[in-house]
Write an enzyme that holds these catalytic residues in place. Structure first.
Site, mmCIF file in Angstrom:
data_model
loop_
_atom_site.group_PDB
_atom_site.id
_atom_site.type_symbol
_atom_site.label_atom_id
_atom_site.label_comp_id
_atom_site.label_asym_id
_atom_site.label_seq_id
_atom_site.Cartn_x
_atom_site.Cartn_y
_atom_site.Cartn_z
ATOM 1 N N GLU A 112 65.958 -3.502 33.835
ATOM 2 C CA GLU A 112 65.239 -3.960 35.030
ATOM 3 C C GLU A 112 66.021 -5.208 35.746
ATOM 4 O O GLU A 112 66.965 -5.873 35.393
ATOM 5 C CB GLU A 112 64.095 -4.797 34.615
ATOM 6 N N LYS A 114 66.571 -8.556 37.454
ATOM 7 C CA LYS A 114 66.112 -9.948 37.123
ATOM 8 C C LYS A 114 65.632 -10.596 38.190
ATOM 9 O O LYS A 114 66.595 -11.258 38.989
ATOM 10 C CB LYS A 114 66.945 -10.746 36.158
ATOM 11 N N ASP A 116 64.392 -13.630 40.935
ATOM 12 C CA ASP A 116 64.443 -15.000 40.595
ATOM 13 C C ASP A 116 63.353 -15.698 41.317
ATOM 14 O O ASP A 116 63.550 -15.829 42.627
ATOM 15 C CB ASP A 116 65.792 -15.469 41.553
ATOM 16 N N TYR A 225 56.179 -6.832 35.011
ATOM 17 C CA TYR A 225 57.298 -6.317 34.126
ATOM 18 C C TYR A 225 56.710 -6.400 32.601
ATOM 19 O O TYR A 225 57.580 -5.874 31.709
ATOM 20 C CB TYR A 225 58.492 -7.022 34.516
ATOM 21 N N LYS A 313 73.473 -12.128 32.927
ATOM 22 C CA LYS A 313 73.409 -13.041 34.040
ATOM 23 C C LYS A 313 74.468 -12.728 34.856
ATOM 24 O O LYS A 313 75.560 -12.470 34.381
ATOM 25 C CB LYS A 313 73.491 -14.398 33.688
ATOM 26 N N CYS A 407 78.741 -49.078 55.709
ATOM 27 C CA CYS A 407 77.587 -48.378 55.485
ATOM 28 C C CYS A 407 77.155 -47.623 56.824
ATOM 29 O O CYS A 407 76.849 -48.254 57.605
ATOM 30 C CB CYS A 407 76.183 -48.884 54.533
ATOM 31 N N CYS A 410 73.431 -49.077 57.691
ATOM 32 C CA CYS A 410 72.989 -50.340 58.129
ATOM 33 C C CYS A 410 74.341 -51.169 58.254
ATOM 34 O O CYS A 410 74.012 -52.572 58.841
ATOM 35 C CB CYS A 410 72.382 -51.390 56.689
ATOM 36 N N CYS A 425 76.643 -49.112 48.973
ATOM 37 C CA CYS A 425 76.388 -50.097 50.018
ATOM 38 C C CYS A 425 75.738 -51.186 49.326
ATOM 39 O O CYS A 425 74.725 -50.875 48.584
ATOM 40 C CB CYS A 425 75.252 -49.339 51.260
ATOM 41 N N CYS A 430 69.040 -52.086 52.873
ATOM 42 C CA CYS A 430 69.512 -51.325 53.639
ATOM 43 C C CYS A 430 68.308 -50.252 53.706
ATOM 44 O O CYS A 430 67.884 -49.839 52.747
ATOM 45 C CB CYS A 430 70.564 -50.492 53.183
HETATM 46 S S1 IVH Z 1 60.851 -10.133 30.660
HETATM 47 C C1 IVH Z 1 60.380 -11.187 26.628
HETATM 48 N N1 IVH Z 1 61.522 -9.162 32.969
HETATM 49 O O1 IVH Z 1 63.180 -14.409 33.503
HETATM 50 C C2 IVH Z 1 60.243 -11.121 27.841
HETATM 51 N N2 IVH Z 1 61.645 -11.491 32.864
HETATM 52 O O2 IVH Z 1 64.034 -16.011 30.840
HETATM 53 C C3 IVH Z 1 60.396 -12.210 28.743
HETATM 54 N N3 IVH Z 1 62.399 -12.766 34.782
HETATM 55 O O3 IVH Z 1 60.722 -16.237 32.435
HETATM 56 C C4 IVH Z 1 60.371 -11.916 30.054
HETATM 57 N N4 IVH Z 1 62.709 -10.641 36.029
HETATM 58 O O4 IVH Z 1 60.681 -15.531 35.077
HETATM 59 C C5 IVH Z 1 61.232 -10.193 32.189
HETATM 60 N N5 IVH Z 1 62.109 -7.979 34.753
HETATM 61 C C6 IVH Z 1 62.017 -9.064 34.303
HETATM 62 C C7 IVH Z 1 62.212 -10.457 34.574
HETATM 63 C C8 IVH Z 1 62.027 -11.469 34.208
HETATM 64 C C9 IVH Z 1 62.738 -11.988 35.822
HETATM 65 C C10 IVH Z 1 62.283 -14.017 34.438
HETATM 66 C C11 IVH Z 1 61.121 -14.342 33.933
HETATM 67 C C12 IVH Z 1 61.426 -15.049 32.773
HETATM 68 C C13 IVH Z 1 62.547 -15.184 32.638
HETATM 69 C C14 IVH Z 1 63.478 -14.951 31.193
#
Ligand code: IVH
Length: 674
Positions: A112, A114, A116, A225, A313, A407, A410, A425, A430
């Protein structure tokens, strides 16, 4: 057609368009048309309020703003993921899964993107959205039900394409699309409001609004998810659960794939990394999950991370741009921080126009000049940084930069003590320092005065209504009401917030004072060491301070210098005279657990071993690794073996994780210890 029928039809139509938009990602009407239908429904409901139901698409915004968020304890903890930073670590993850399952054959996985954003949990009872919460510390989160209701992608009532279970807990990520984020920031700038740094902060900030009407105006979305607790329904695999979600009306990321073996994982990782910038939302990596739920169970959880999942990551994103100028910011400690003003550039879908240069030494080390082309990078939340200069592109007129001797705010002399990298400073009065100290004092993790932000502080200091932190408590309602963009009502609200902040903890207060070298953690140590008694802290000595674990010479000297300063002493006296009080601190010696010995065994699911150690030590007890006649309590998680048997033999009291937490909680009610 009766009105009731008309209303019911309109609702159905709206729900269907909503689903097409968020779940199917395939809308067939424009936003304007949708809004028109919604207004039609609102009109009808206004004339027939008796026909309003809580799941009507008009009922997403609740009435009154909250005073504070309640907390919700998750039935099952929301776990976090271990990270894999490269291909090798992905292969290692696959190998450890195979080893854990004692299998040689390739594993079935779900991969999946991830997202943010912010993790949330949604709880449905008998098919209706009942409440929802943030992840929090994984065990307990904040009750943000009102805010979640405003997110149109979250169903208020489950679709019955699949019969809804009596209890259903669904987890997902709340996020913003990049374009929506940019539009929202543009609007904020036009209105003179501070823009959000990135979509993640914007999502988190929007969900943490006490007034759900504000959240309703933010373009939030969700992709679901994972699952929490579900009654009377058995899934055998993760992909089967994901397939059920849209049938109930939940959006699921269409880029999720199922595949087999480590090669699939590595391939997915590279494909997503390559597509990262074209996606409508920010992703900071991918998530791999073992598909079979039986295999997930078999692998289990280690501290807070499941052994059956991992986050892959991505590296920080880098781009090149030009340094148009270098400006200096003066912070609350007087520190001068040079900031590069960049030709605006998009990094990972977000426009960046500033980068911190830290200090003069950094500028010299990297040889950054005005006019240079530089490589910058942004990693998640952090402020962008200059990685290096592309010297081949340096124009002949590039200008070397030196921090000013005076500065910029000031005009007072700036000095840089021998051996220090930061120039400061030296003028305590200030305006930049004054504002910074006041902002810090009122900030969330300090005295937490809601509504007392940058804009208000700027105005108050410039109008000379405020010159130090004690002055906050001497402000009058009339003074506030006379400011720009401030009515009687907001003035009264702020006065009420100021009043409320007077009940605080010594730890918050110490941190709020902004003593050099004393951070949030050190403030807590001092609160404990001085049992919440400010007078004792003010009269302390160097030897007494350095006897406190984790407090060294430099910090001890800063603390003594701070309290010895007459103007600081005057400010503290005024604050106390205004009625600041501190909650009592539970002393470890007075705790019923003082002197007890705990042993933890089995796979702990609600907290990690190191968290458990902190919890008991704070209460004057000890955590030991082995069971003996000296052990008072054994806390046993699933899979406990020989230690549990030995404890039984010795007649030691055995606690489950939940019983242990309850015990700790009972201890807490006596005082204000976290
Ligand atoms: S699964 C055990 N799936 O990533 C399952 N997390 O450190 C835990 N996140 O806190 C989460 N996309 O905020 C999962 N497709 C995804 C995700 C996802 C983003 C974030 C989520 C979680 C952190 C995991």
């Amino acid at each position: 057609m009766s009105v009731a029928e008309k209303i019911s039809r309109l609702r159905k139509t709206l729900l269907e368009h909503n689903r097409r938009y968020y779940v199917e990602d395939d809308p067939i009407i424009s936003d304007a048309e949708y809004d028109r239908l919604l207004r039609d429904l609102e009109e009808l409901e206004k004339r027939h309020p008796e026909l309003i139901t809580p799941d009507s698409p008009t009922q997403r915004v609740g009435a009154a703003p909250l005073k504070a968020f309640g907390s919700i304890t998750h039935r099952q903890p929301l776990l976090s993921l271990a990270n894999a930073m490269n291909e090798e670590e992905i292969y290692a993850f696959d190998a450890s899964v195979k080893k854990g399952l004692e299998l040689e054959t390739d594993i079935d996985y779900v991969a999946e993107p991830k997202l943010d954003g912010l993790a949330v949990e949604l709880v449905y009872e008998n098919g209706y959205f009942a409440y929802g919460s943030t992840r929090g510390d994984g065990t307990t989160g904040e009750d943000i039900t009102q805010n979640l209701r405003t997110i149109r992608a979250i169903p208020l009532k489950l679709r019955d394409d699949l019969t809804p279970p009596q209890l259903l807990e669904v987890r997902g990520e709340v996020f913003m699309n990049k374009v929506d984020f940019e539009k929202m920031n543009t609007r904020r700038l036009e209105r003179g409001e501070a823009p959000f740094a990135n979509p993640r902060n914007a999502s988190a900030g929007s969900l943490r609004q006490l007034d759900a009407r504000i959240t309703a105006g933010r373009p939030l979305r969700i992709y679901c998810y994972s699952k929490g607790h579900i009654t009377d329904m058995a899934f055998t695999s993760h992909h089967e659960f994901l397939a059920a979600l849209p049938r109930w009306g939940f959006p699921v990321n269409p880029l999720i794939e199922r595949g087999r073996g480590a090669e699939f994982l590595v391939d997915f990782f590279h494909r997503m990394e390559a597509r990262r910038n074209e996606l409508p939302y920010e992703i900071d990596g991918v998530v791999f999950k073992v598909d079979s739920l039986a295999q997930q169970d078999q692998l289990g959880v280690r501290s807070r991370n499941p052994r059956w999942a991992i986050a892959g990551k991505f590296k920080a994103q880098q781009v090149t741009t030009v340094v148009n100028d270098i400006e200096v910011q003066v912070g609350r400690t007087g520190a001068l921080t040079p900031v590069a003003k960049l030709a605006p550039v998009t990094v990972g879908g977000v426009v960046v126009s500033n980068a911190t240069l830290h200090n003069q030494d950094e500028i010299r080390r990297k040889d950054i000049r005005i006019g240079d082309t530089v490589l910058i990078q942004r990693a998640g939340d952090v402020i962008p940084e200059v990685v290096k200069v592309i010297t081949a592109k340096r124009p002949p007129n590039a200008k070397v930069y030196l921090l000013p001797d005076d500065c910029p705010v000031c005009g007072h002399r700036v000095s840089r003590p021998e051996g220090e990298v930061v120039a400061r400073c030296q003028n305590m009065a200030c305006p930049a320092q004054v504002k910074g100290r006041i902002e810090h004092f009122a900030a969330k993790n300090c005295l937490n005065i809601e509504g007392f932000g940058v804009k208000l502080v700027d105005q108050l200091v410039e109008k000379k209504l405020l010159s130090d932190v004690a002055g906050i408590y001497e402000l009058t309602r009339a003074q506030l009401a006379g400011l720009e963009r401030m009515g009687e009502k907001s003035a009264a609200n702020i006065i009420a917030e100021i009043e409320k902040s007077k009940k605080t903890t010594l730890a918050r207060f110490i941190f709020a004072l902004g003593i050099r070298n004393v951070g949030e953690h050190a403030a807590k140590l001092l609160e404990q060491a001085f049992s919440g008694d400010l007078d004792r802290l003010r009269r302390t000595s160097f030897d007494e301070l350095i006897a406190i674990p984790e407090i060294g010479d430099i910090m001890a000297q800063s603390i003594l210098d701070f309290f010895a300063d007459a103007s600081n002493a005057g400010i503290i006296d005024r604050l106390l005279a205004q009625g600041i009080t501190f909650k009592a601190v539970l002393k470890p010696e007075s705790s019923a657990l003082a002197g007890k010995t705990f042993v933890f065994t089995g796979s702990l699911e609600k907290f990690s071993r190191s968290e458990a150690k902190v919890m008991v030590e704070k209460r004057g007890a000890r955590a030991s690794g082995s069971v003996s006649s000296k052990t008072d309590y054994l806390v046993a998680g699933p899979g406990a073996g020989s230690k549990l048997a030995r404890a039984r033999e010795l007649g030691i009291r055995i606690l489950s994780e939940a019983e242990f937490l309850q015990m700790i909680k009972n201890q807490m009610s006596e005082g204000a210890m976290p």
